[in-house]
Motif scaffolding. Structure first.
Motif, PDB file in Angstrom:
ATOM      1  N   ASP A  43      -0.785 -20.274  46.693  1.00  0.00           N
ATOM      2  CA  ASP A  43      -0.463 -21.567  47.047  1.00  0.00           C
ATOM      3  C   ASP A  43      -1.475 -22.425  46.462  1.00  0.00           C
ATOM      4  N   LEU A  61      -0.643 -29.024  47.151  1.00  0.00           N
ATOM      5  CA  LEU A  61       0.809 -29.425  47.574  1.00  0.00           C
ATOM      6  C   LEU A  61       1.228 -28.835  48.752  1.00  0.00           C
ATOM      7  N   PRO A  62       2.623 -29.577  49.239  1.00  0.00           N
ATOM      8  CA  PRO A  62       2.959 -28.988  50.293  1.00  0.00           C
ATOM      9  C   PRO A  62       3.327 -27.605  50.657  1.00  0.00           C
ATOM     10  N   LYS A  63       2.866 -26.928  51.621  1.00  0.00           N
ATOM     11  CA  LYS A  63       3.157 -25.385  51.765  1.00  0.00           C
ATOM     12  C   LYS A  63       4.593 -25.034  52.055  1.00  0.00           C
ATOM     13  N   MET A  64       4.988 -24.016  51.494  1.00  0.00           N
ATOM     14  CA  MET A  64       6.527 -23.665  51.519  1.00  0.00           C
ATOM     15  C   MET A  64       6.627 -22.647  52.450  1.00  0.00           C
ATOM     16  N   PRO A  78      11.941 -19.482  51.168  1.00  0.00           N
ATOM     17  CA  PRO A  78      12.309 -21.099  50.783  1.00  0.00           C
ATOM     18  C   PRO A  78      13.909 -21.334  50.521  1.00  0.00           C
ATOM     19  N   ASP A 132      14.131 -26.682  51.057  1.00  0.00           N
ATOM     20  CA  ASP A 132      12.800 -26.881  51.169  1.00  0.00           C
ATOM     21  C   ASP A 132      12.203 -27.237  49.796  1.00  0.00           C
ATOM     22  N   TYR A 133      12.898 -26.626  48.837  1.00  0.00           N
ATOM     23  CA  TYR A 133      12.575 -27.161  47.261  1.00  0.00           C
ATOM     24  C   TYR A 133      12.549 -28.898  47.069  1.00  0.00           C
ATOM     25  N   GLU A 177      12.355 -31.004  49.576  1.00  0.00           N
ATOM     26  CA  GLU A 177      11.311 -31.754  50.356  1.00  0.00           C
ATOM     27  C   GLU A 177       9.918 -31.432  50.060  1.00  0.00           C
ATOM     28  N   CYS A 178       9.683 -30.186  49.463  1.00  0.00           N
ATOM     29  CA  CYS A 178       8.306 -30.039  49.149  1.00  0.00           C
ATOM     30  C   CYS A 178       7.747 -29.860  47.655  1.00  0.00           C
ATOM     31  N   ARG A 179       8.715 -29.963  46.731  1.00  0.00           N
ATOM     32  CA  ARG A 179       8.524 -29.909  45.552  1.00  0.00           C
ATOM     33  C   ARG A 179       9.212 -30.962  44.398  1.00  0.00           C
ATOM     34  N   ARG A 195       7.498 -23.071  42.797  1.00  0.00           N
ATOM     35  CA  ARG A 195       6.785 -22.910  44.127  1.00  0.00           C
ATOM     36  C   ARG A 195       5.240 -23.025  43.989  1.00  0.00           C
TER      37      ARG A 195
END
Length: 252
Positions: free
Chosen positions: A60, A64-67, A71, A75-76, A78-80, A246
């Motif tokens: 990772d 970046l926010p950890k997924m 996922p 999740d994608y 919110e985090c990417r 990711r």
């Protein structure tokens, strides 16, 4: 730094600074570098690893926010993703107009490539990304909206967006492949599904609008086939694309 330092030298200095602050080397893909007018990948090679005494990143990206391990689509988002407010506004517009669930989902996902992957040919990339997980009508509509948005349809009250004149100039003409795609889509059985994406697209969206993922949870649940293994690990034809999103700076 001296005034006569070149842009490349400044970029290299910045990369060195960033590398010094992390325990691993962050590589940049050839596609990433082309956005800055450079060819080829950077931050790669055993020589750099030796120089900095570090390893290449194979996990990772710590920036970046950890997924989660498995996922989901949310999740994608919110985090990417960046700019999902626009897609939520478009889907909300379609929901309030009592559009079918497939159309609402297409509006929710129509710019997914813009938000988490790539802008150029975003309709094509977005459609390919979601194709294994949605009804064919949804992915077709996401792909076709890229061409349709450049062509008005008075029957549904869709005009060429004023924002496009501002952004691209009054004399801009779409590429020939876009014109051909429009002609094919115009006579397709799912034309109106794709056209509704352009109708409910928010071309001058409000960045402060109060929108939420909550109204679409059940719609996504019924119409998006979330793999048990997690997006990127289900061995679908596009799983590798989700894995790249990711971990976009993974060395190999």
């Amino acid at each position: 730094m001296a005034e006569n330092t070149s842009l490349n030298e400044r970029a290299d200095a910045l990369e060195r600074k960033m590398s010094d602050e992390l325990d691993v080397l962050i590589s940049k893909s050839a596609l990433f570098n082309m956005a800055d007018g450079k060819l080829g990948a950077t931050g790669v090679g055993a020589d750099l690893a030796t120089k900095y005494g570090k390893h290449q990143l194979m996990d990772d990206d710590p920036r970046l926010p950890k997924m989660p391990a498995k996922p989901t689509l949310l999740d994608y988002f919110e985090c990417r993703a960046k700019g999902i407010n626009h897609m939520l506004q478009s889907a909300t517009h379609a929901l309030k107009a009592s559009m079918p669930e497939k159309t609402i989902l297409a509006c929710l996902l129509h710019d997914i490539a813009n938000a988490i992957f790539i802008k150029s040919d975003h309709g094509y990339w977005g459609a390919q990304l979601i194709e294994p997980y949605v009804d064919e009508e949804v992915s077709w509509a996401v792909r076709a909206h890229q061409a349709l948005r450049f062509f008005p349809d008075e029957s549904v009250g869709y005009s060429y967006p004023e924002m496009y004149i501002k952004h691209f100039g009054s004399d801009y003409e779409p590429d020939d492949y876009i014109k051909e795609a429009y002609k094919r889509a115009r006579n397709h059985k799912w034309y109106m599904t794709a056209r509704m994406i352009t109708v409910h697209d928010i071309y001058s969206f409000d960045p402060d609008a109060a929108v939420s993922w909550e109204p679409f949870v059940d719609i996504v649940g019924r119409n998006f086939r979330q793999p048990d293994e997690g997006l990127g690990f289900d061995n679908s034809p596009t799983a590798h694309m989700w894995r790249t999103i990711r971990r976009p700076t993974k060395y190999l």
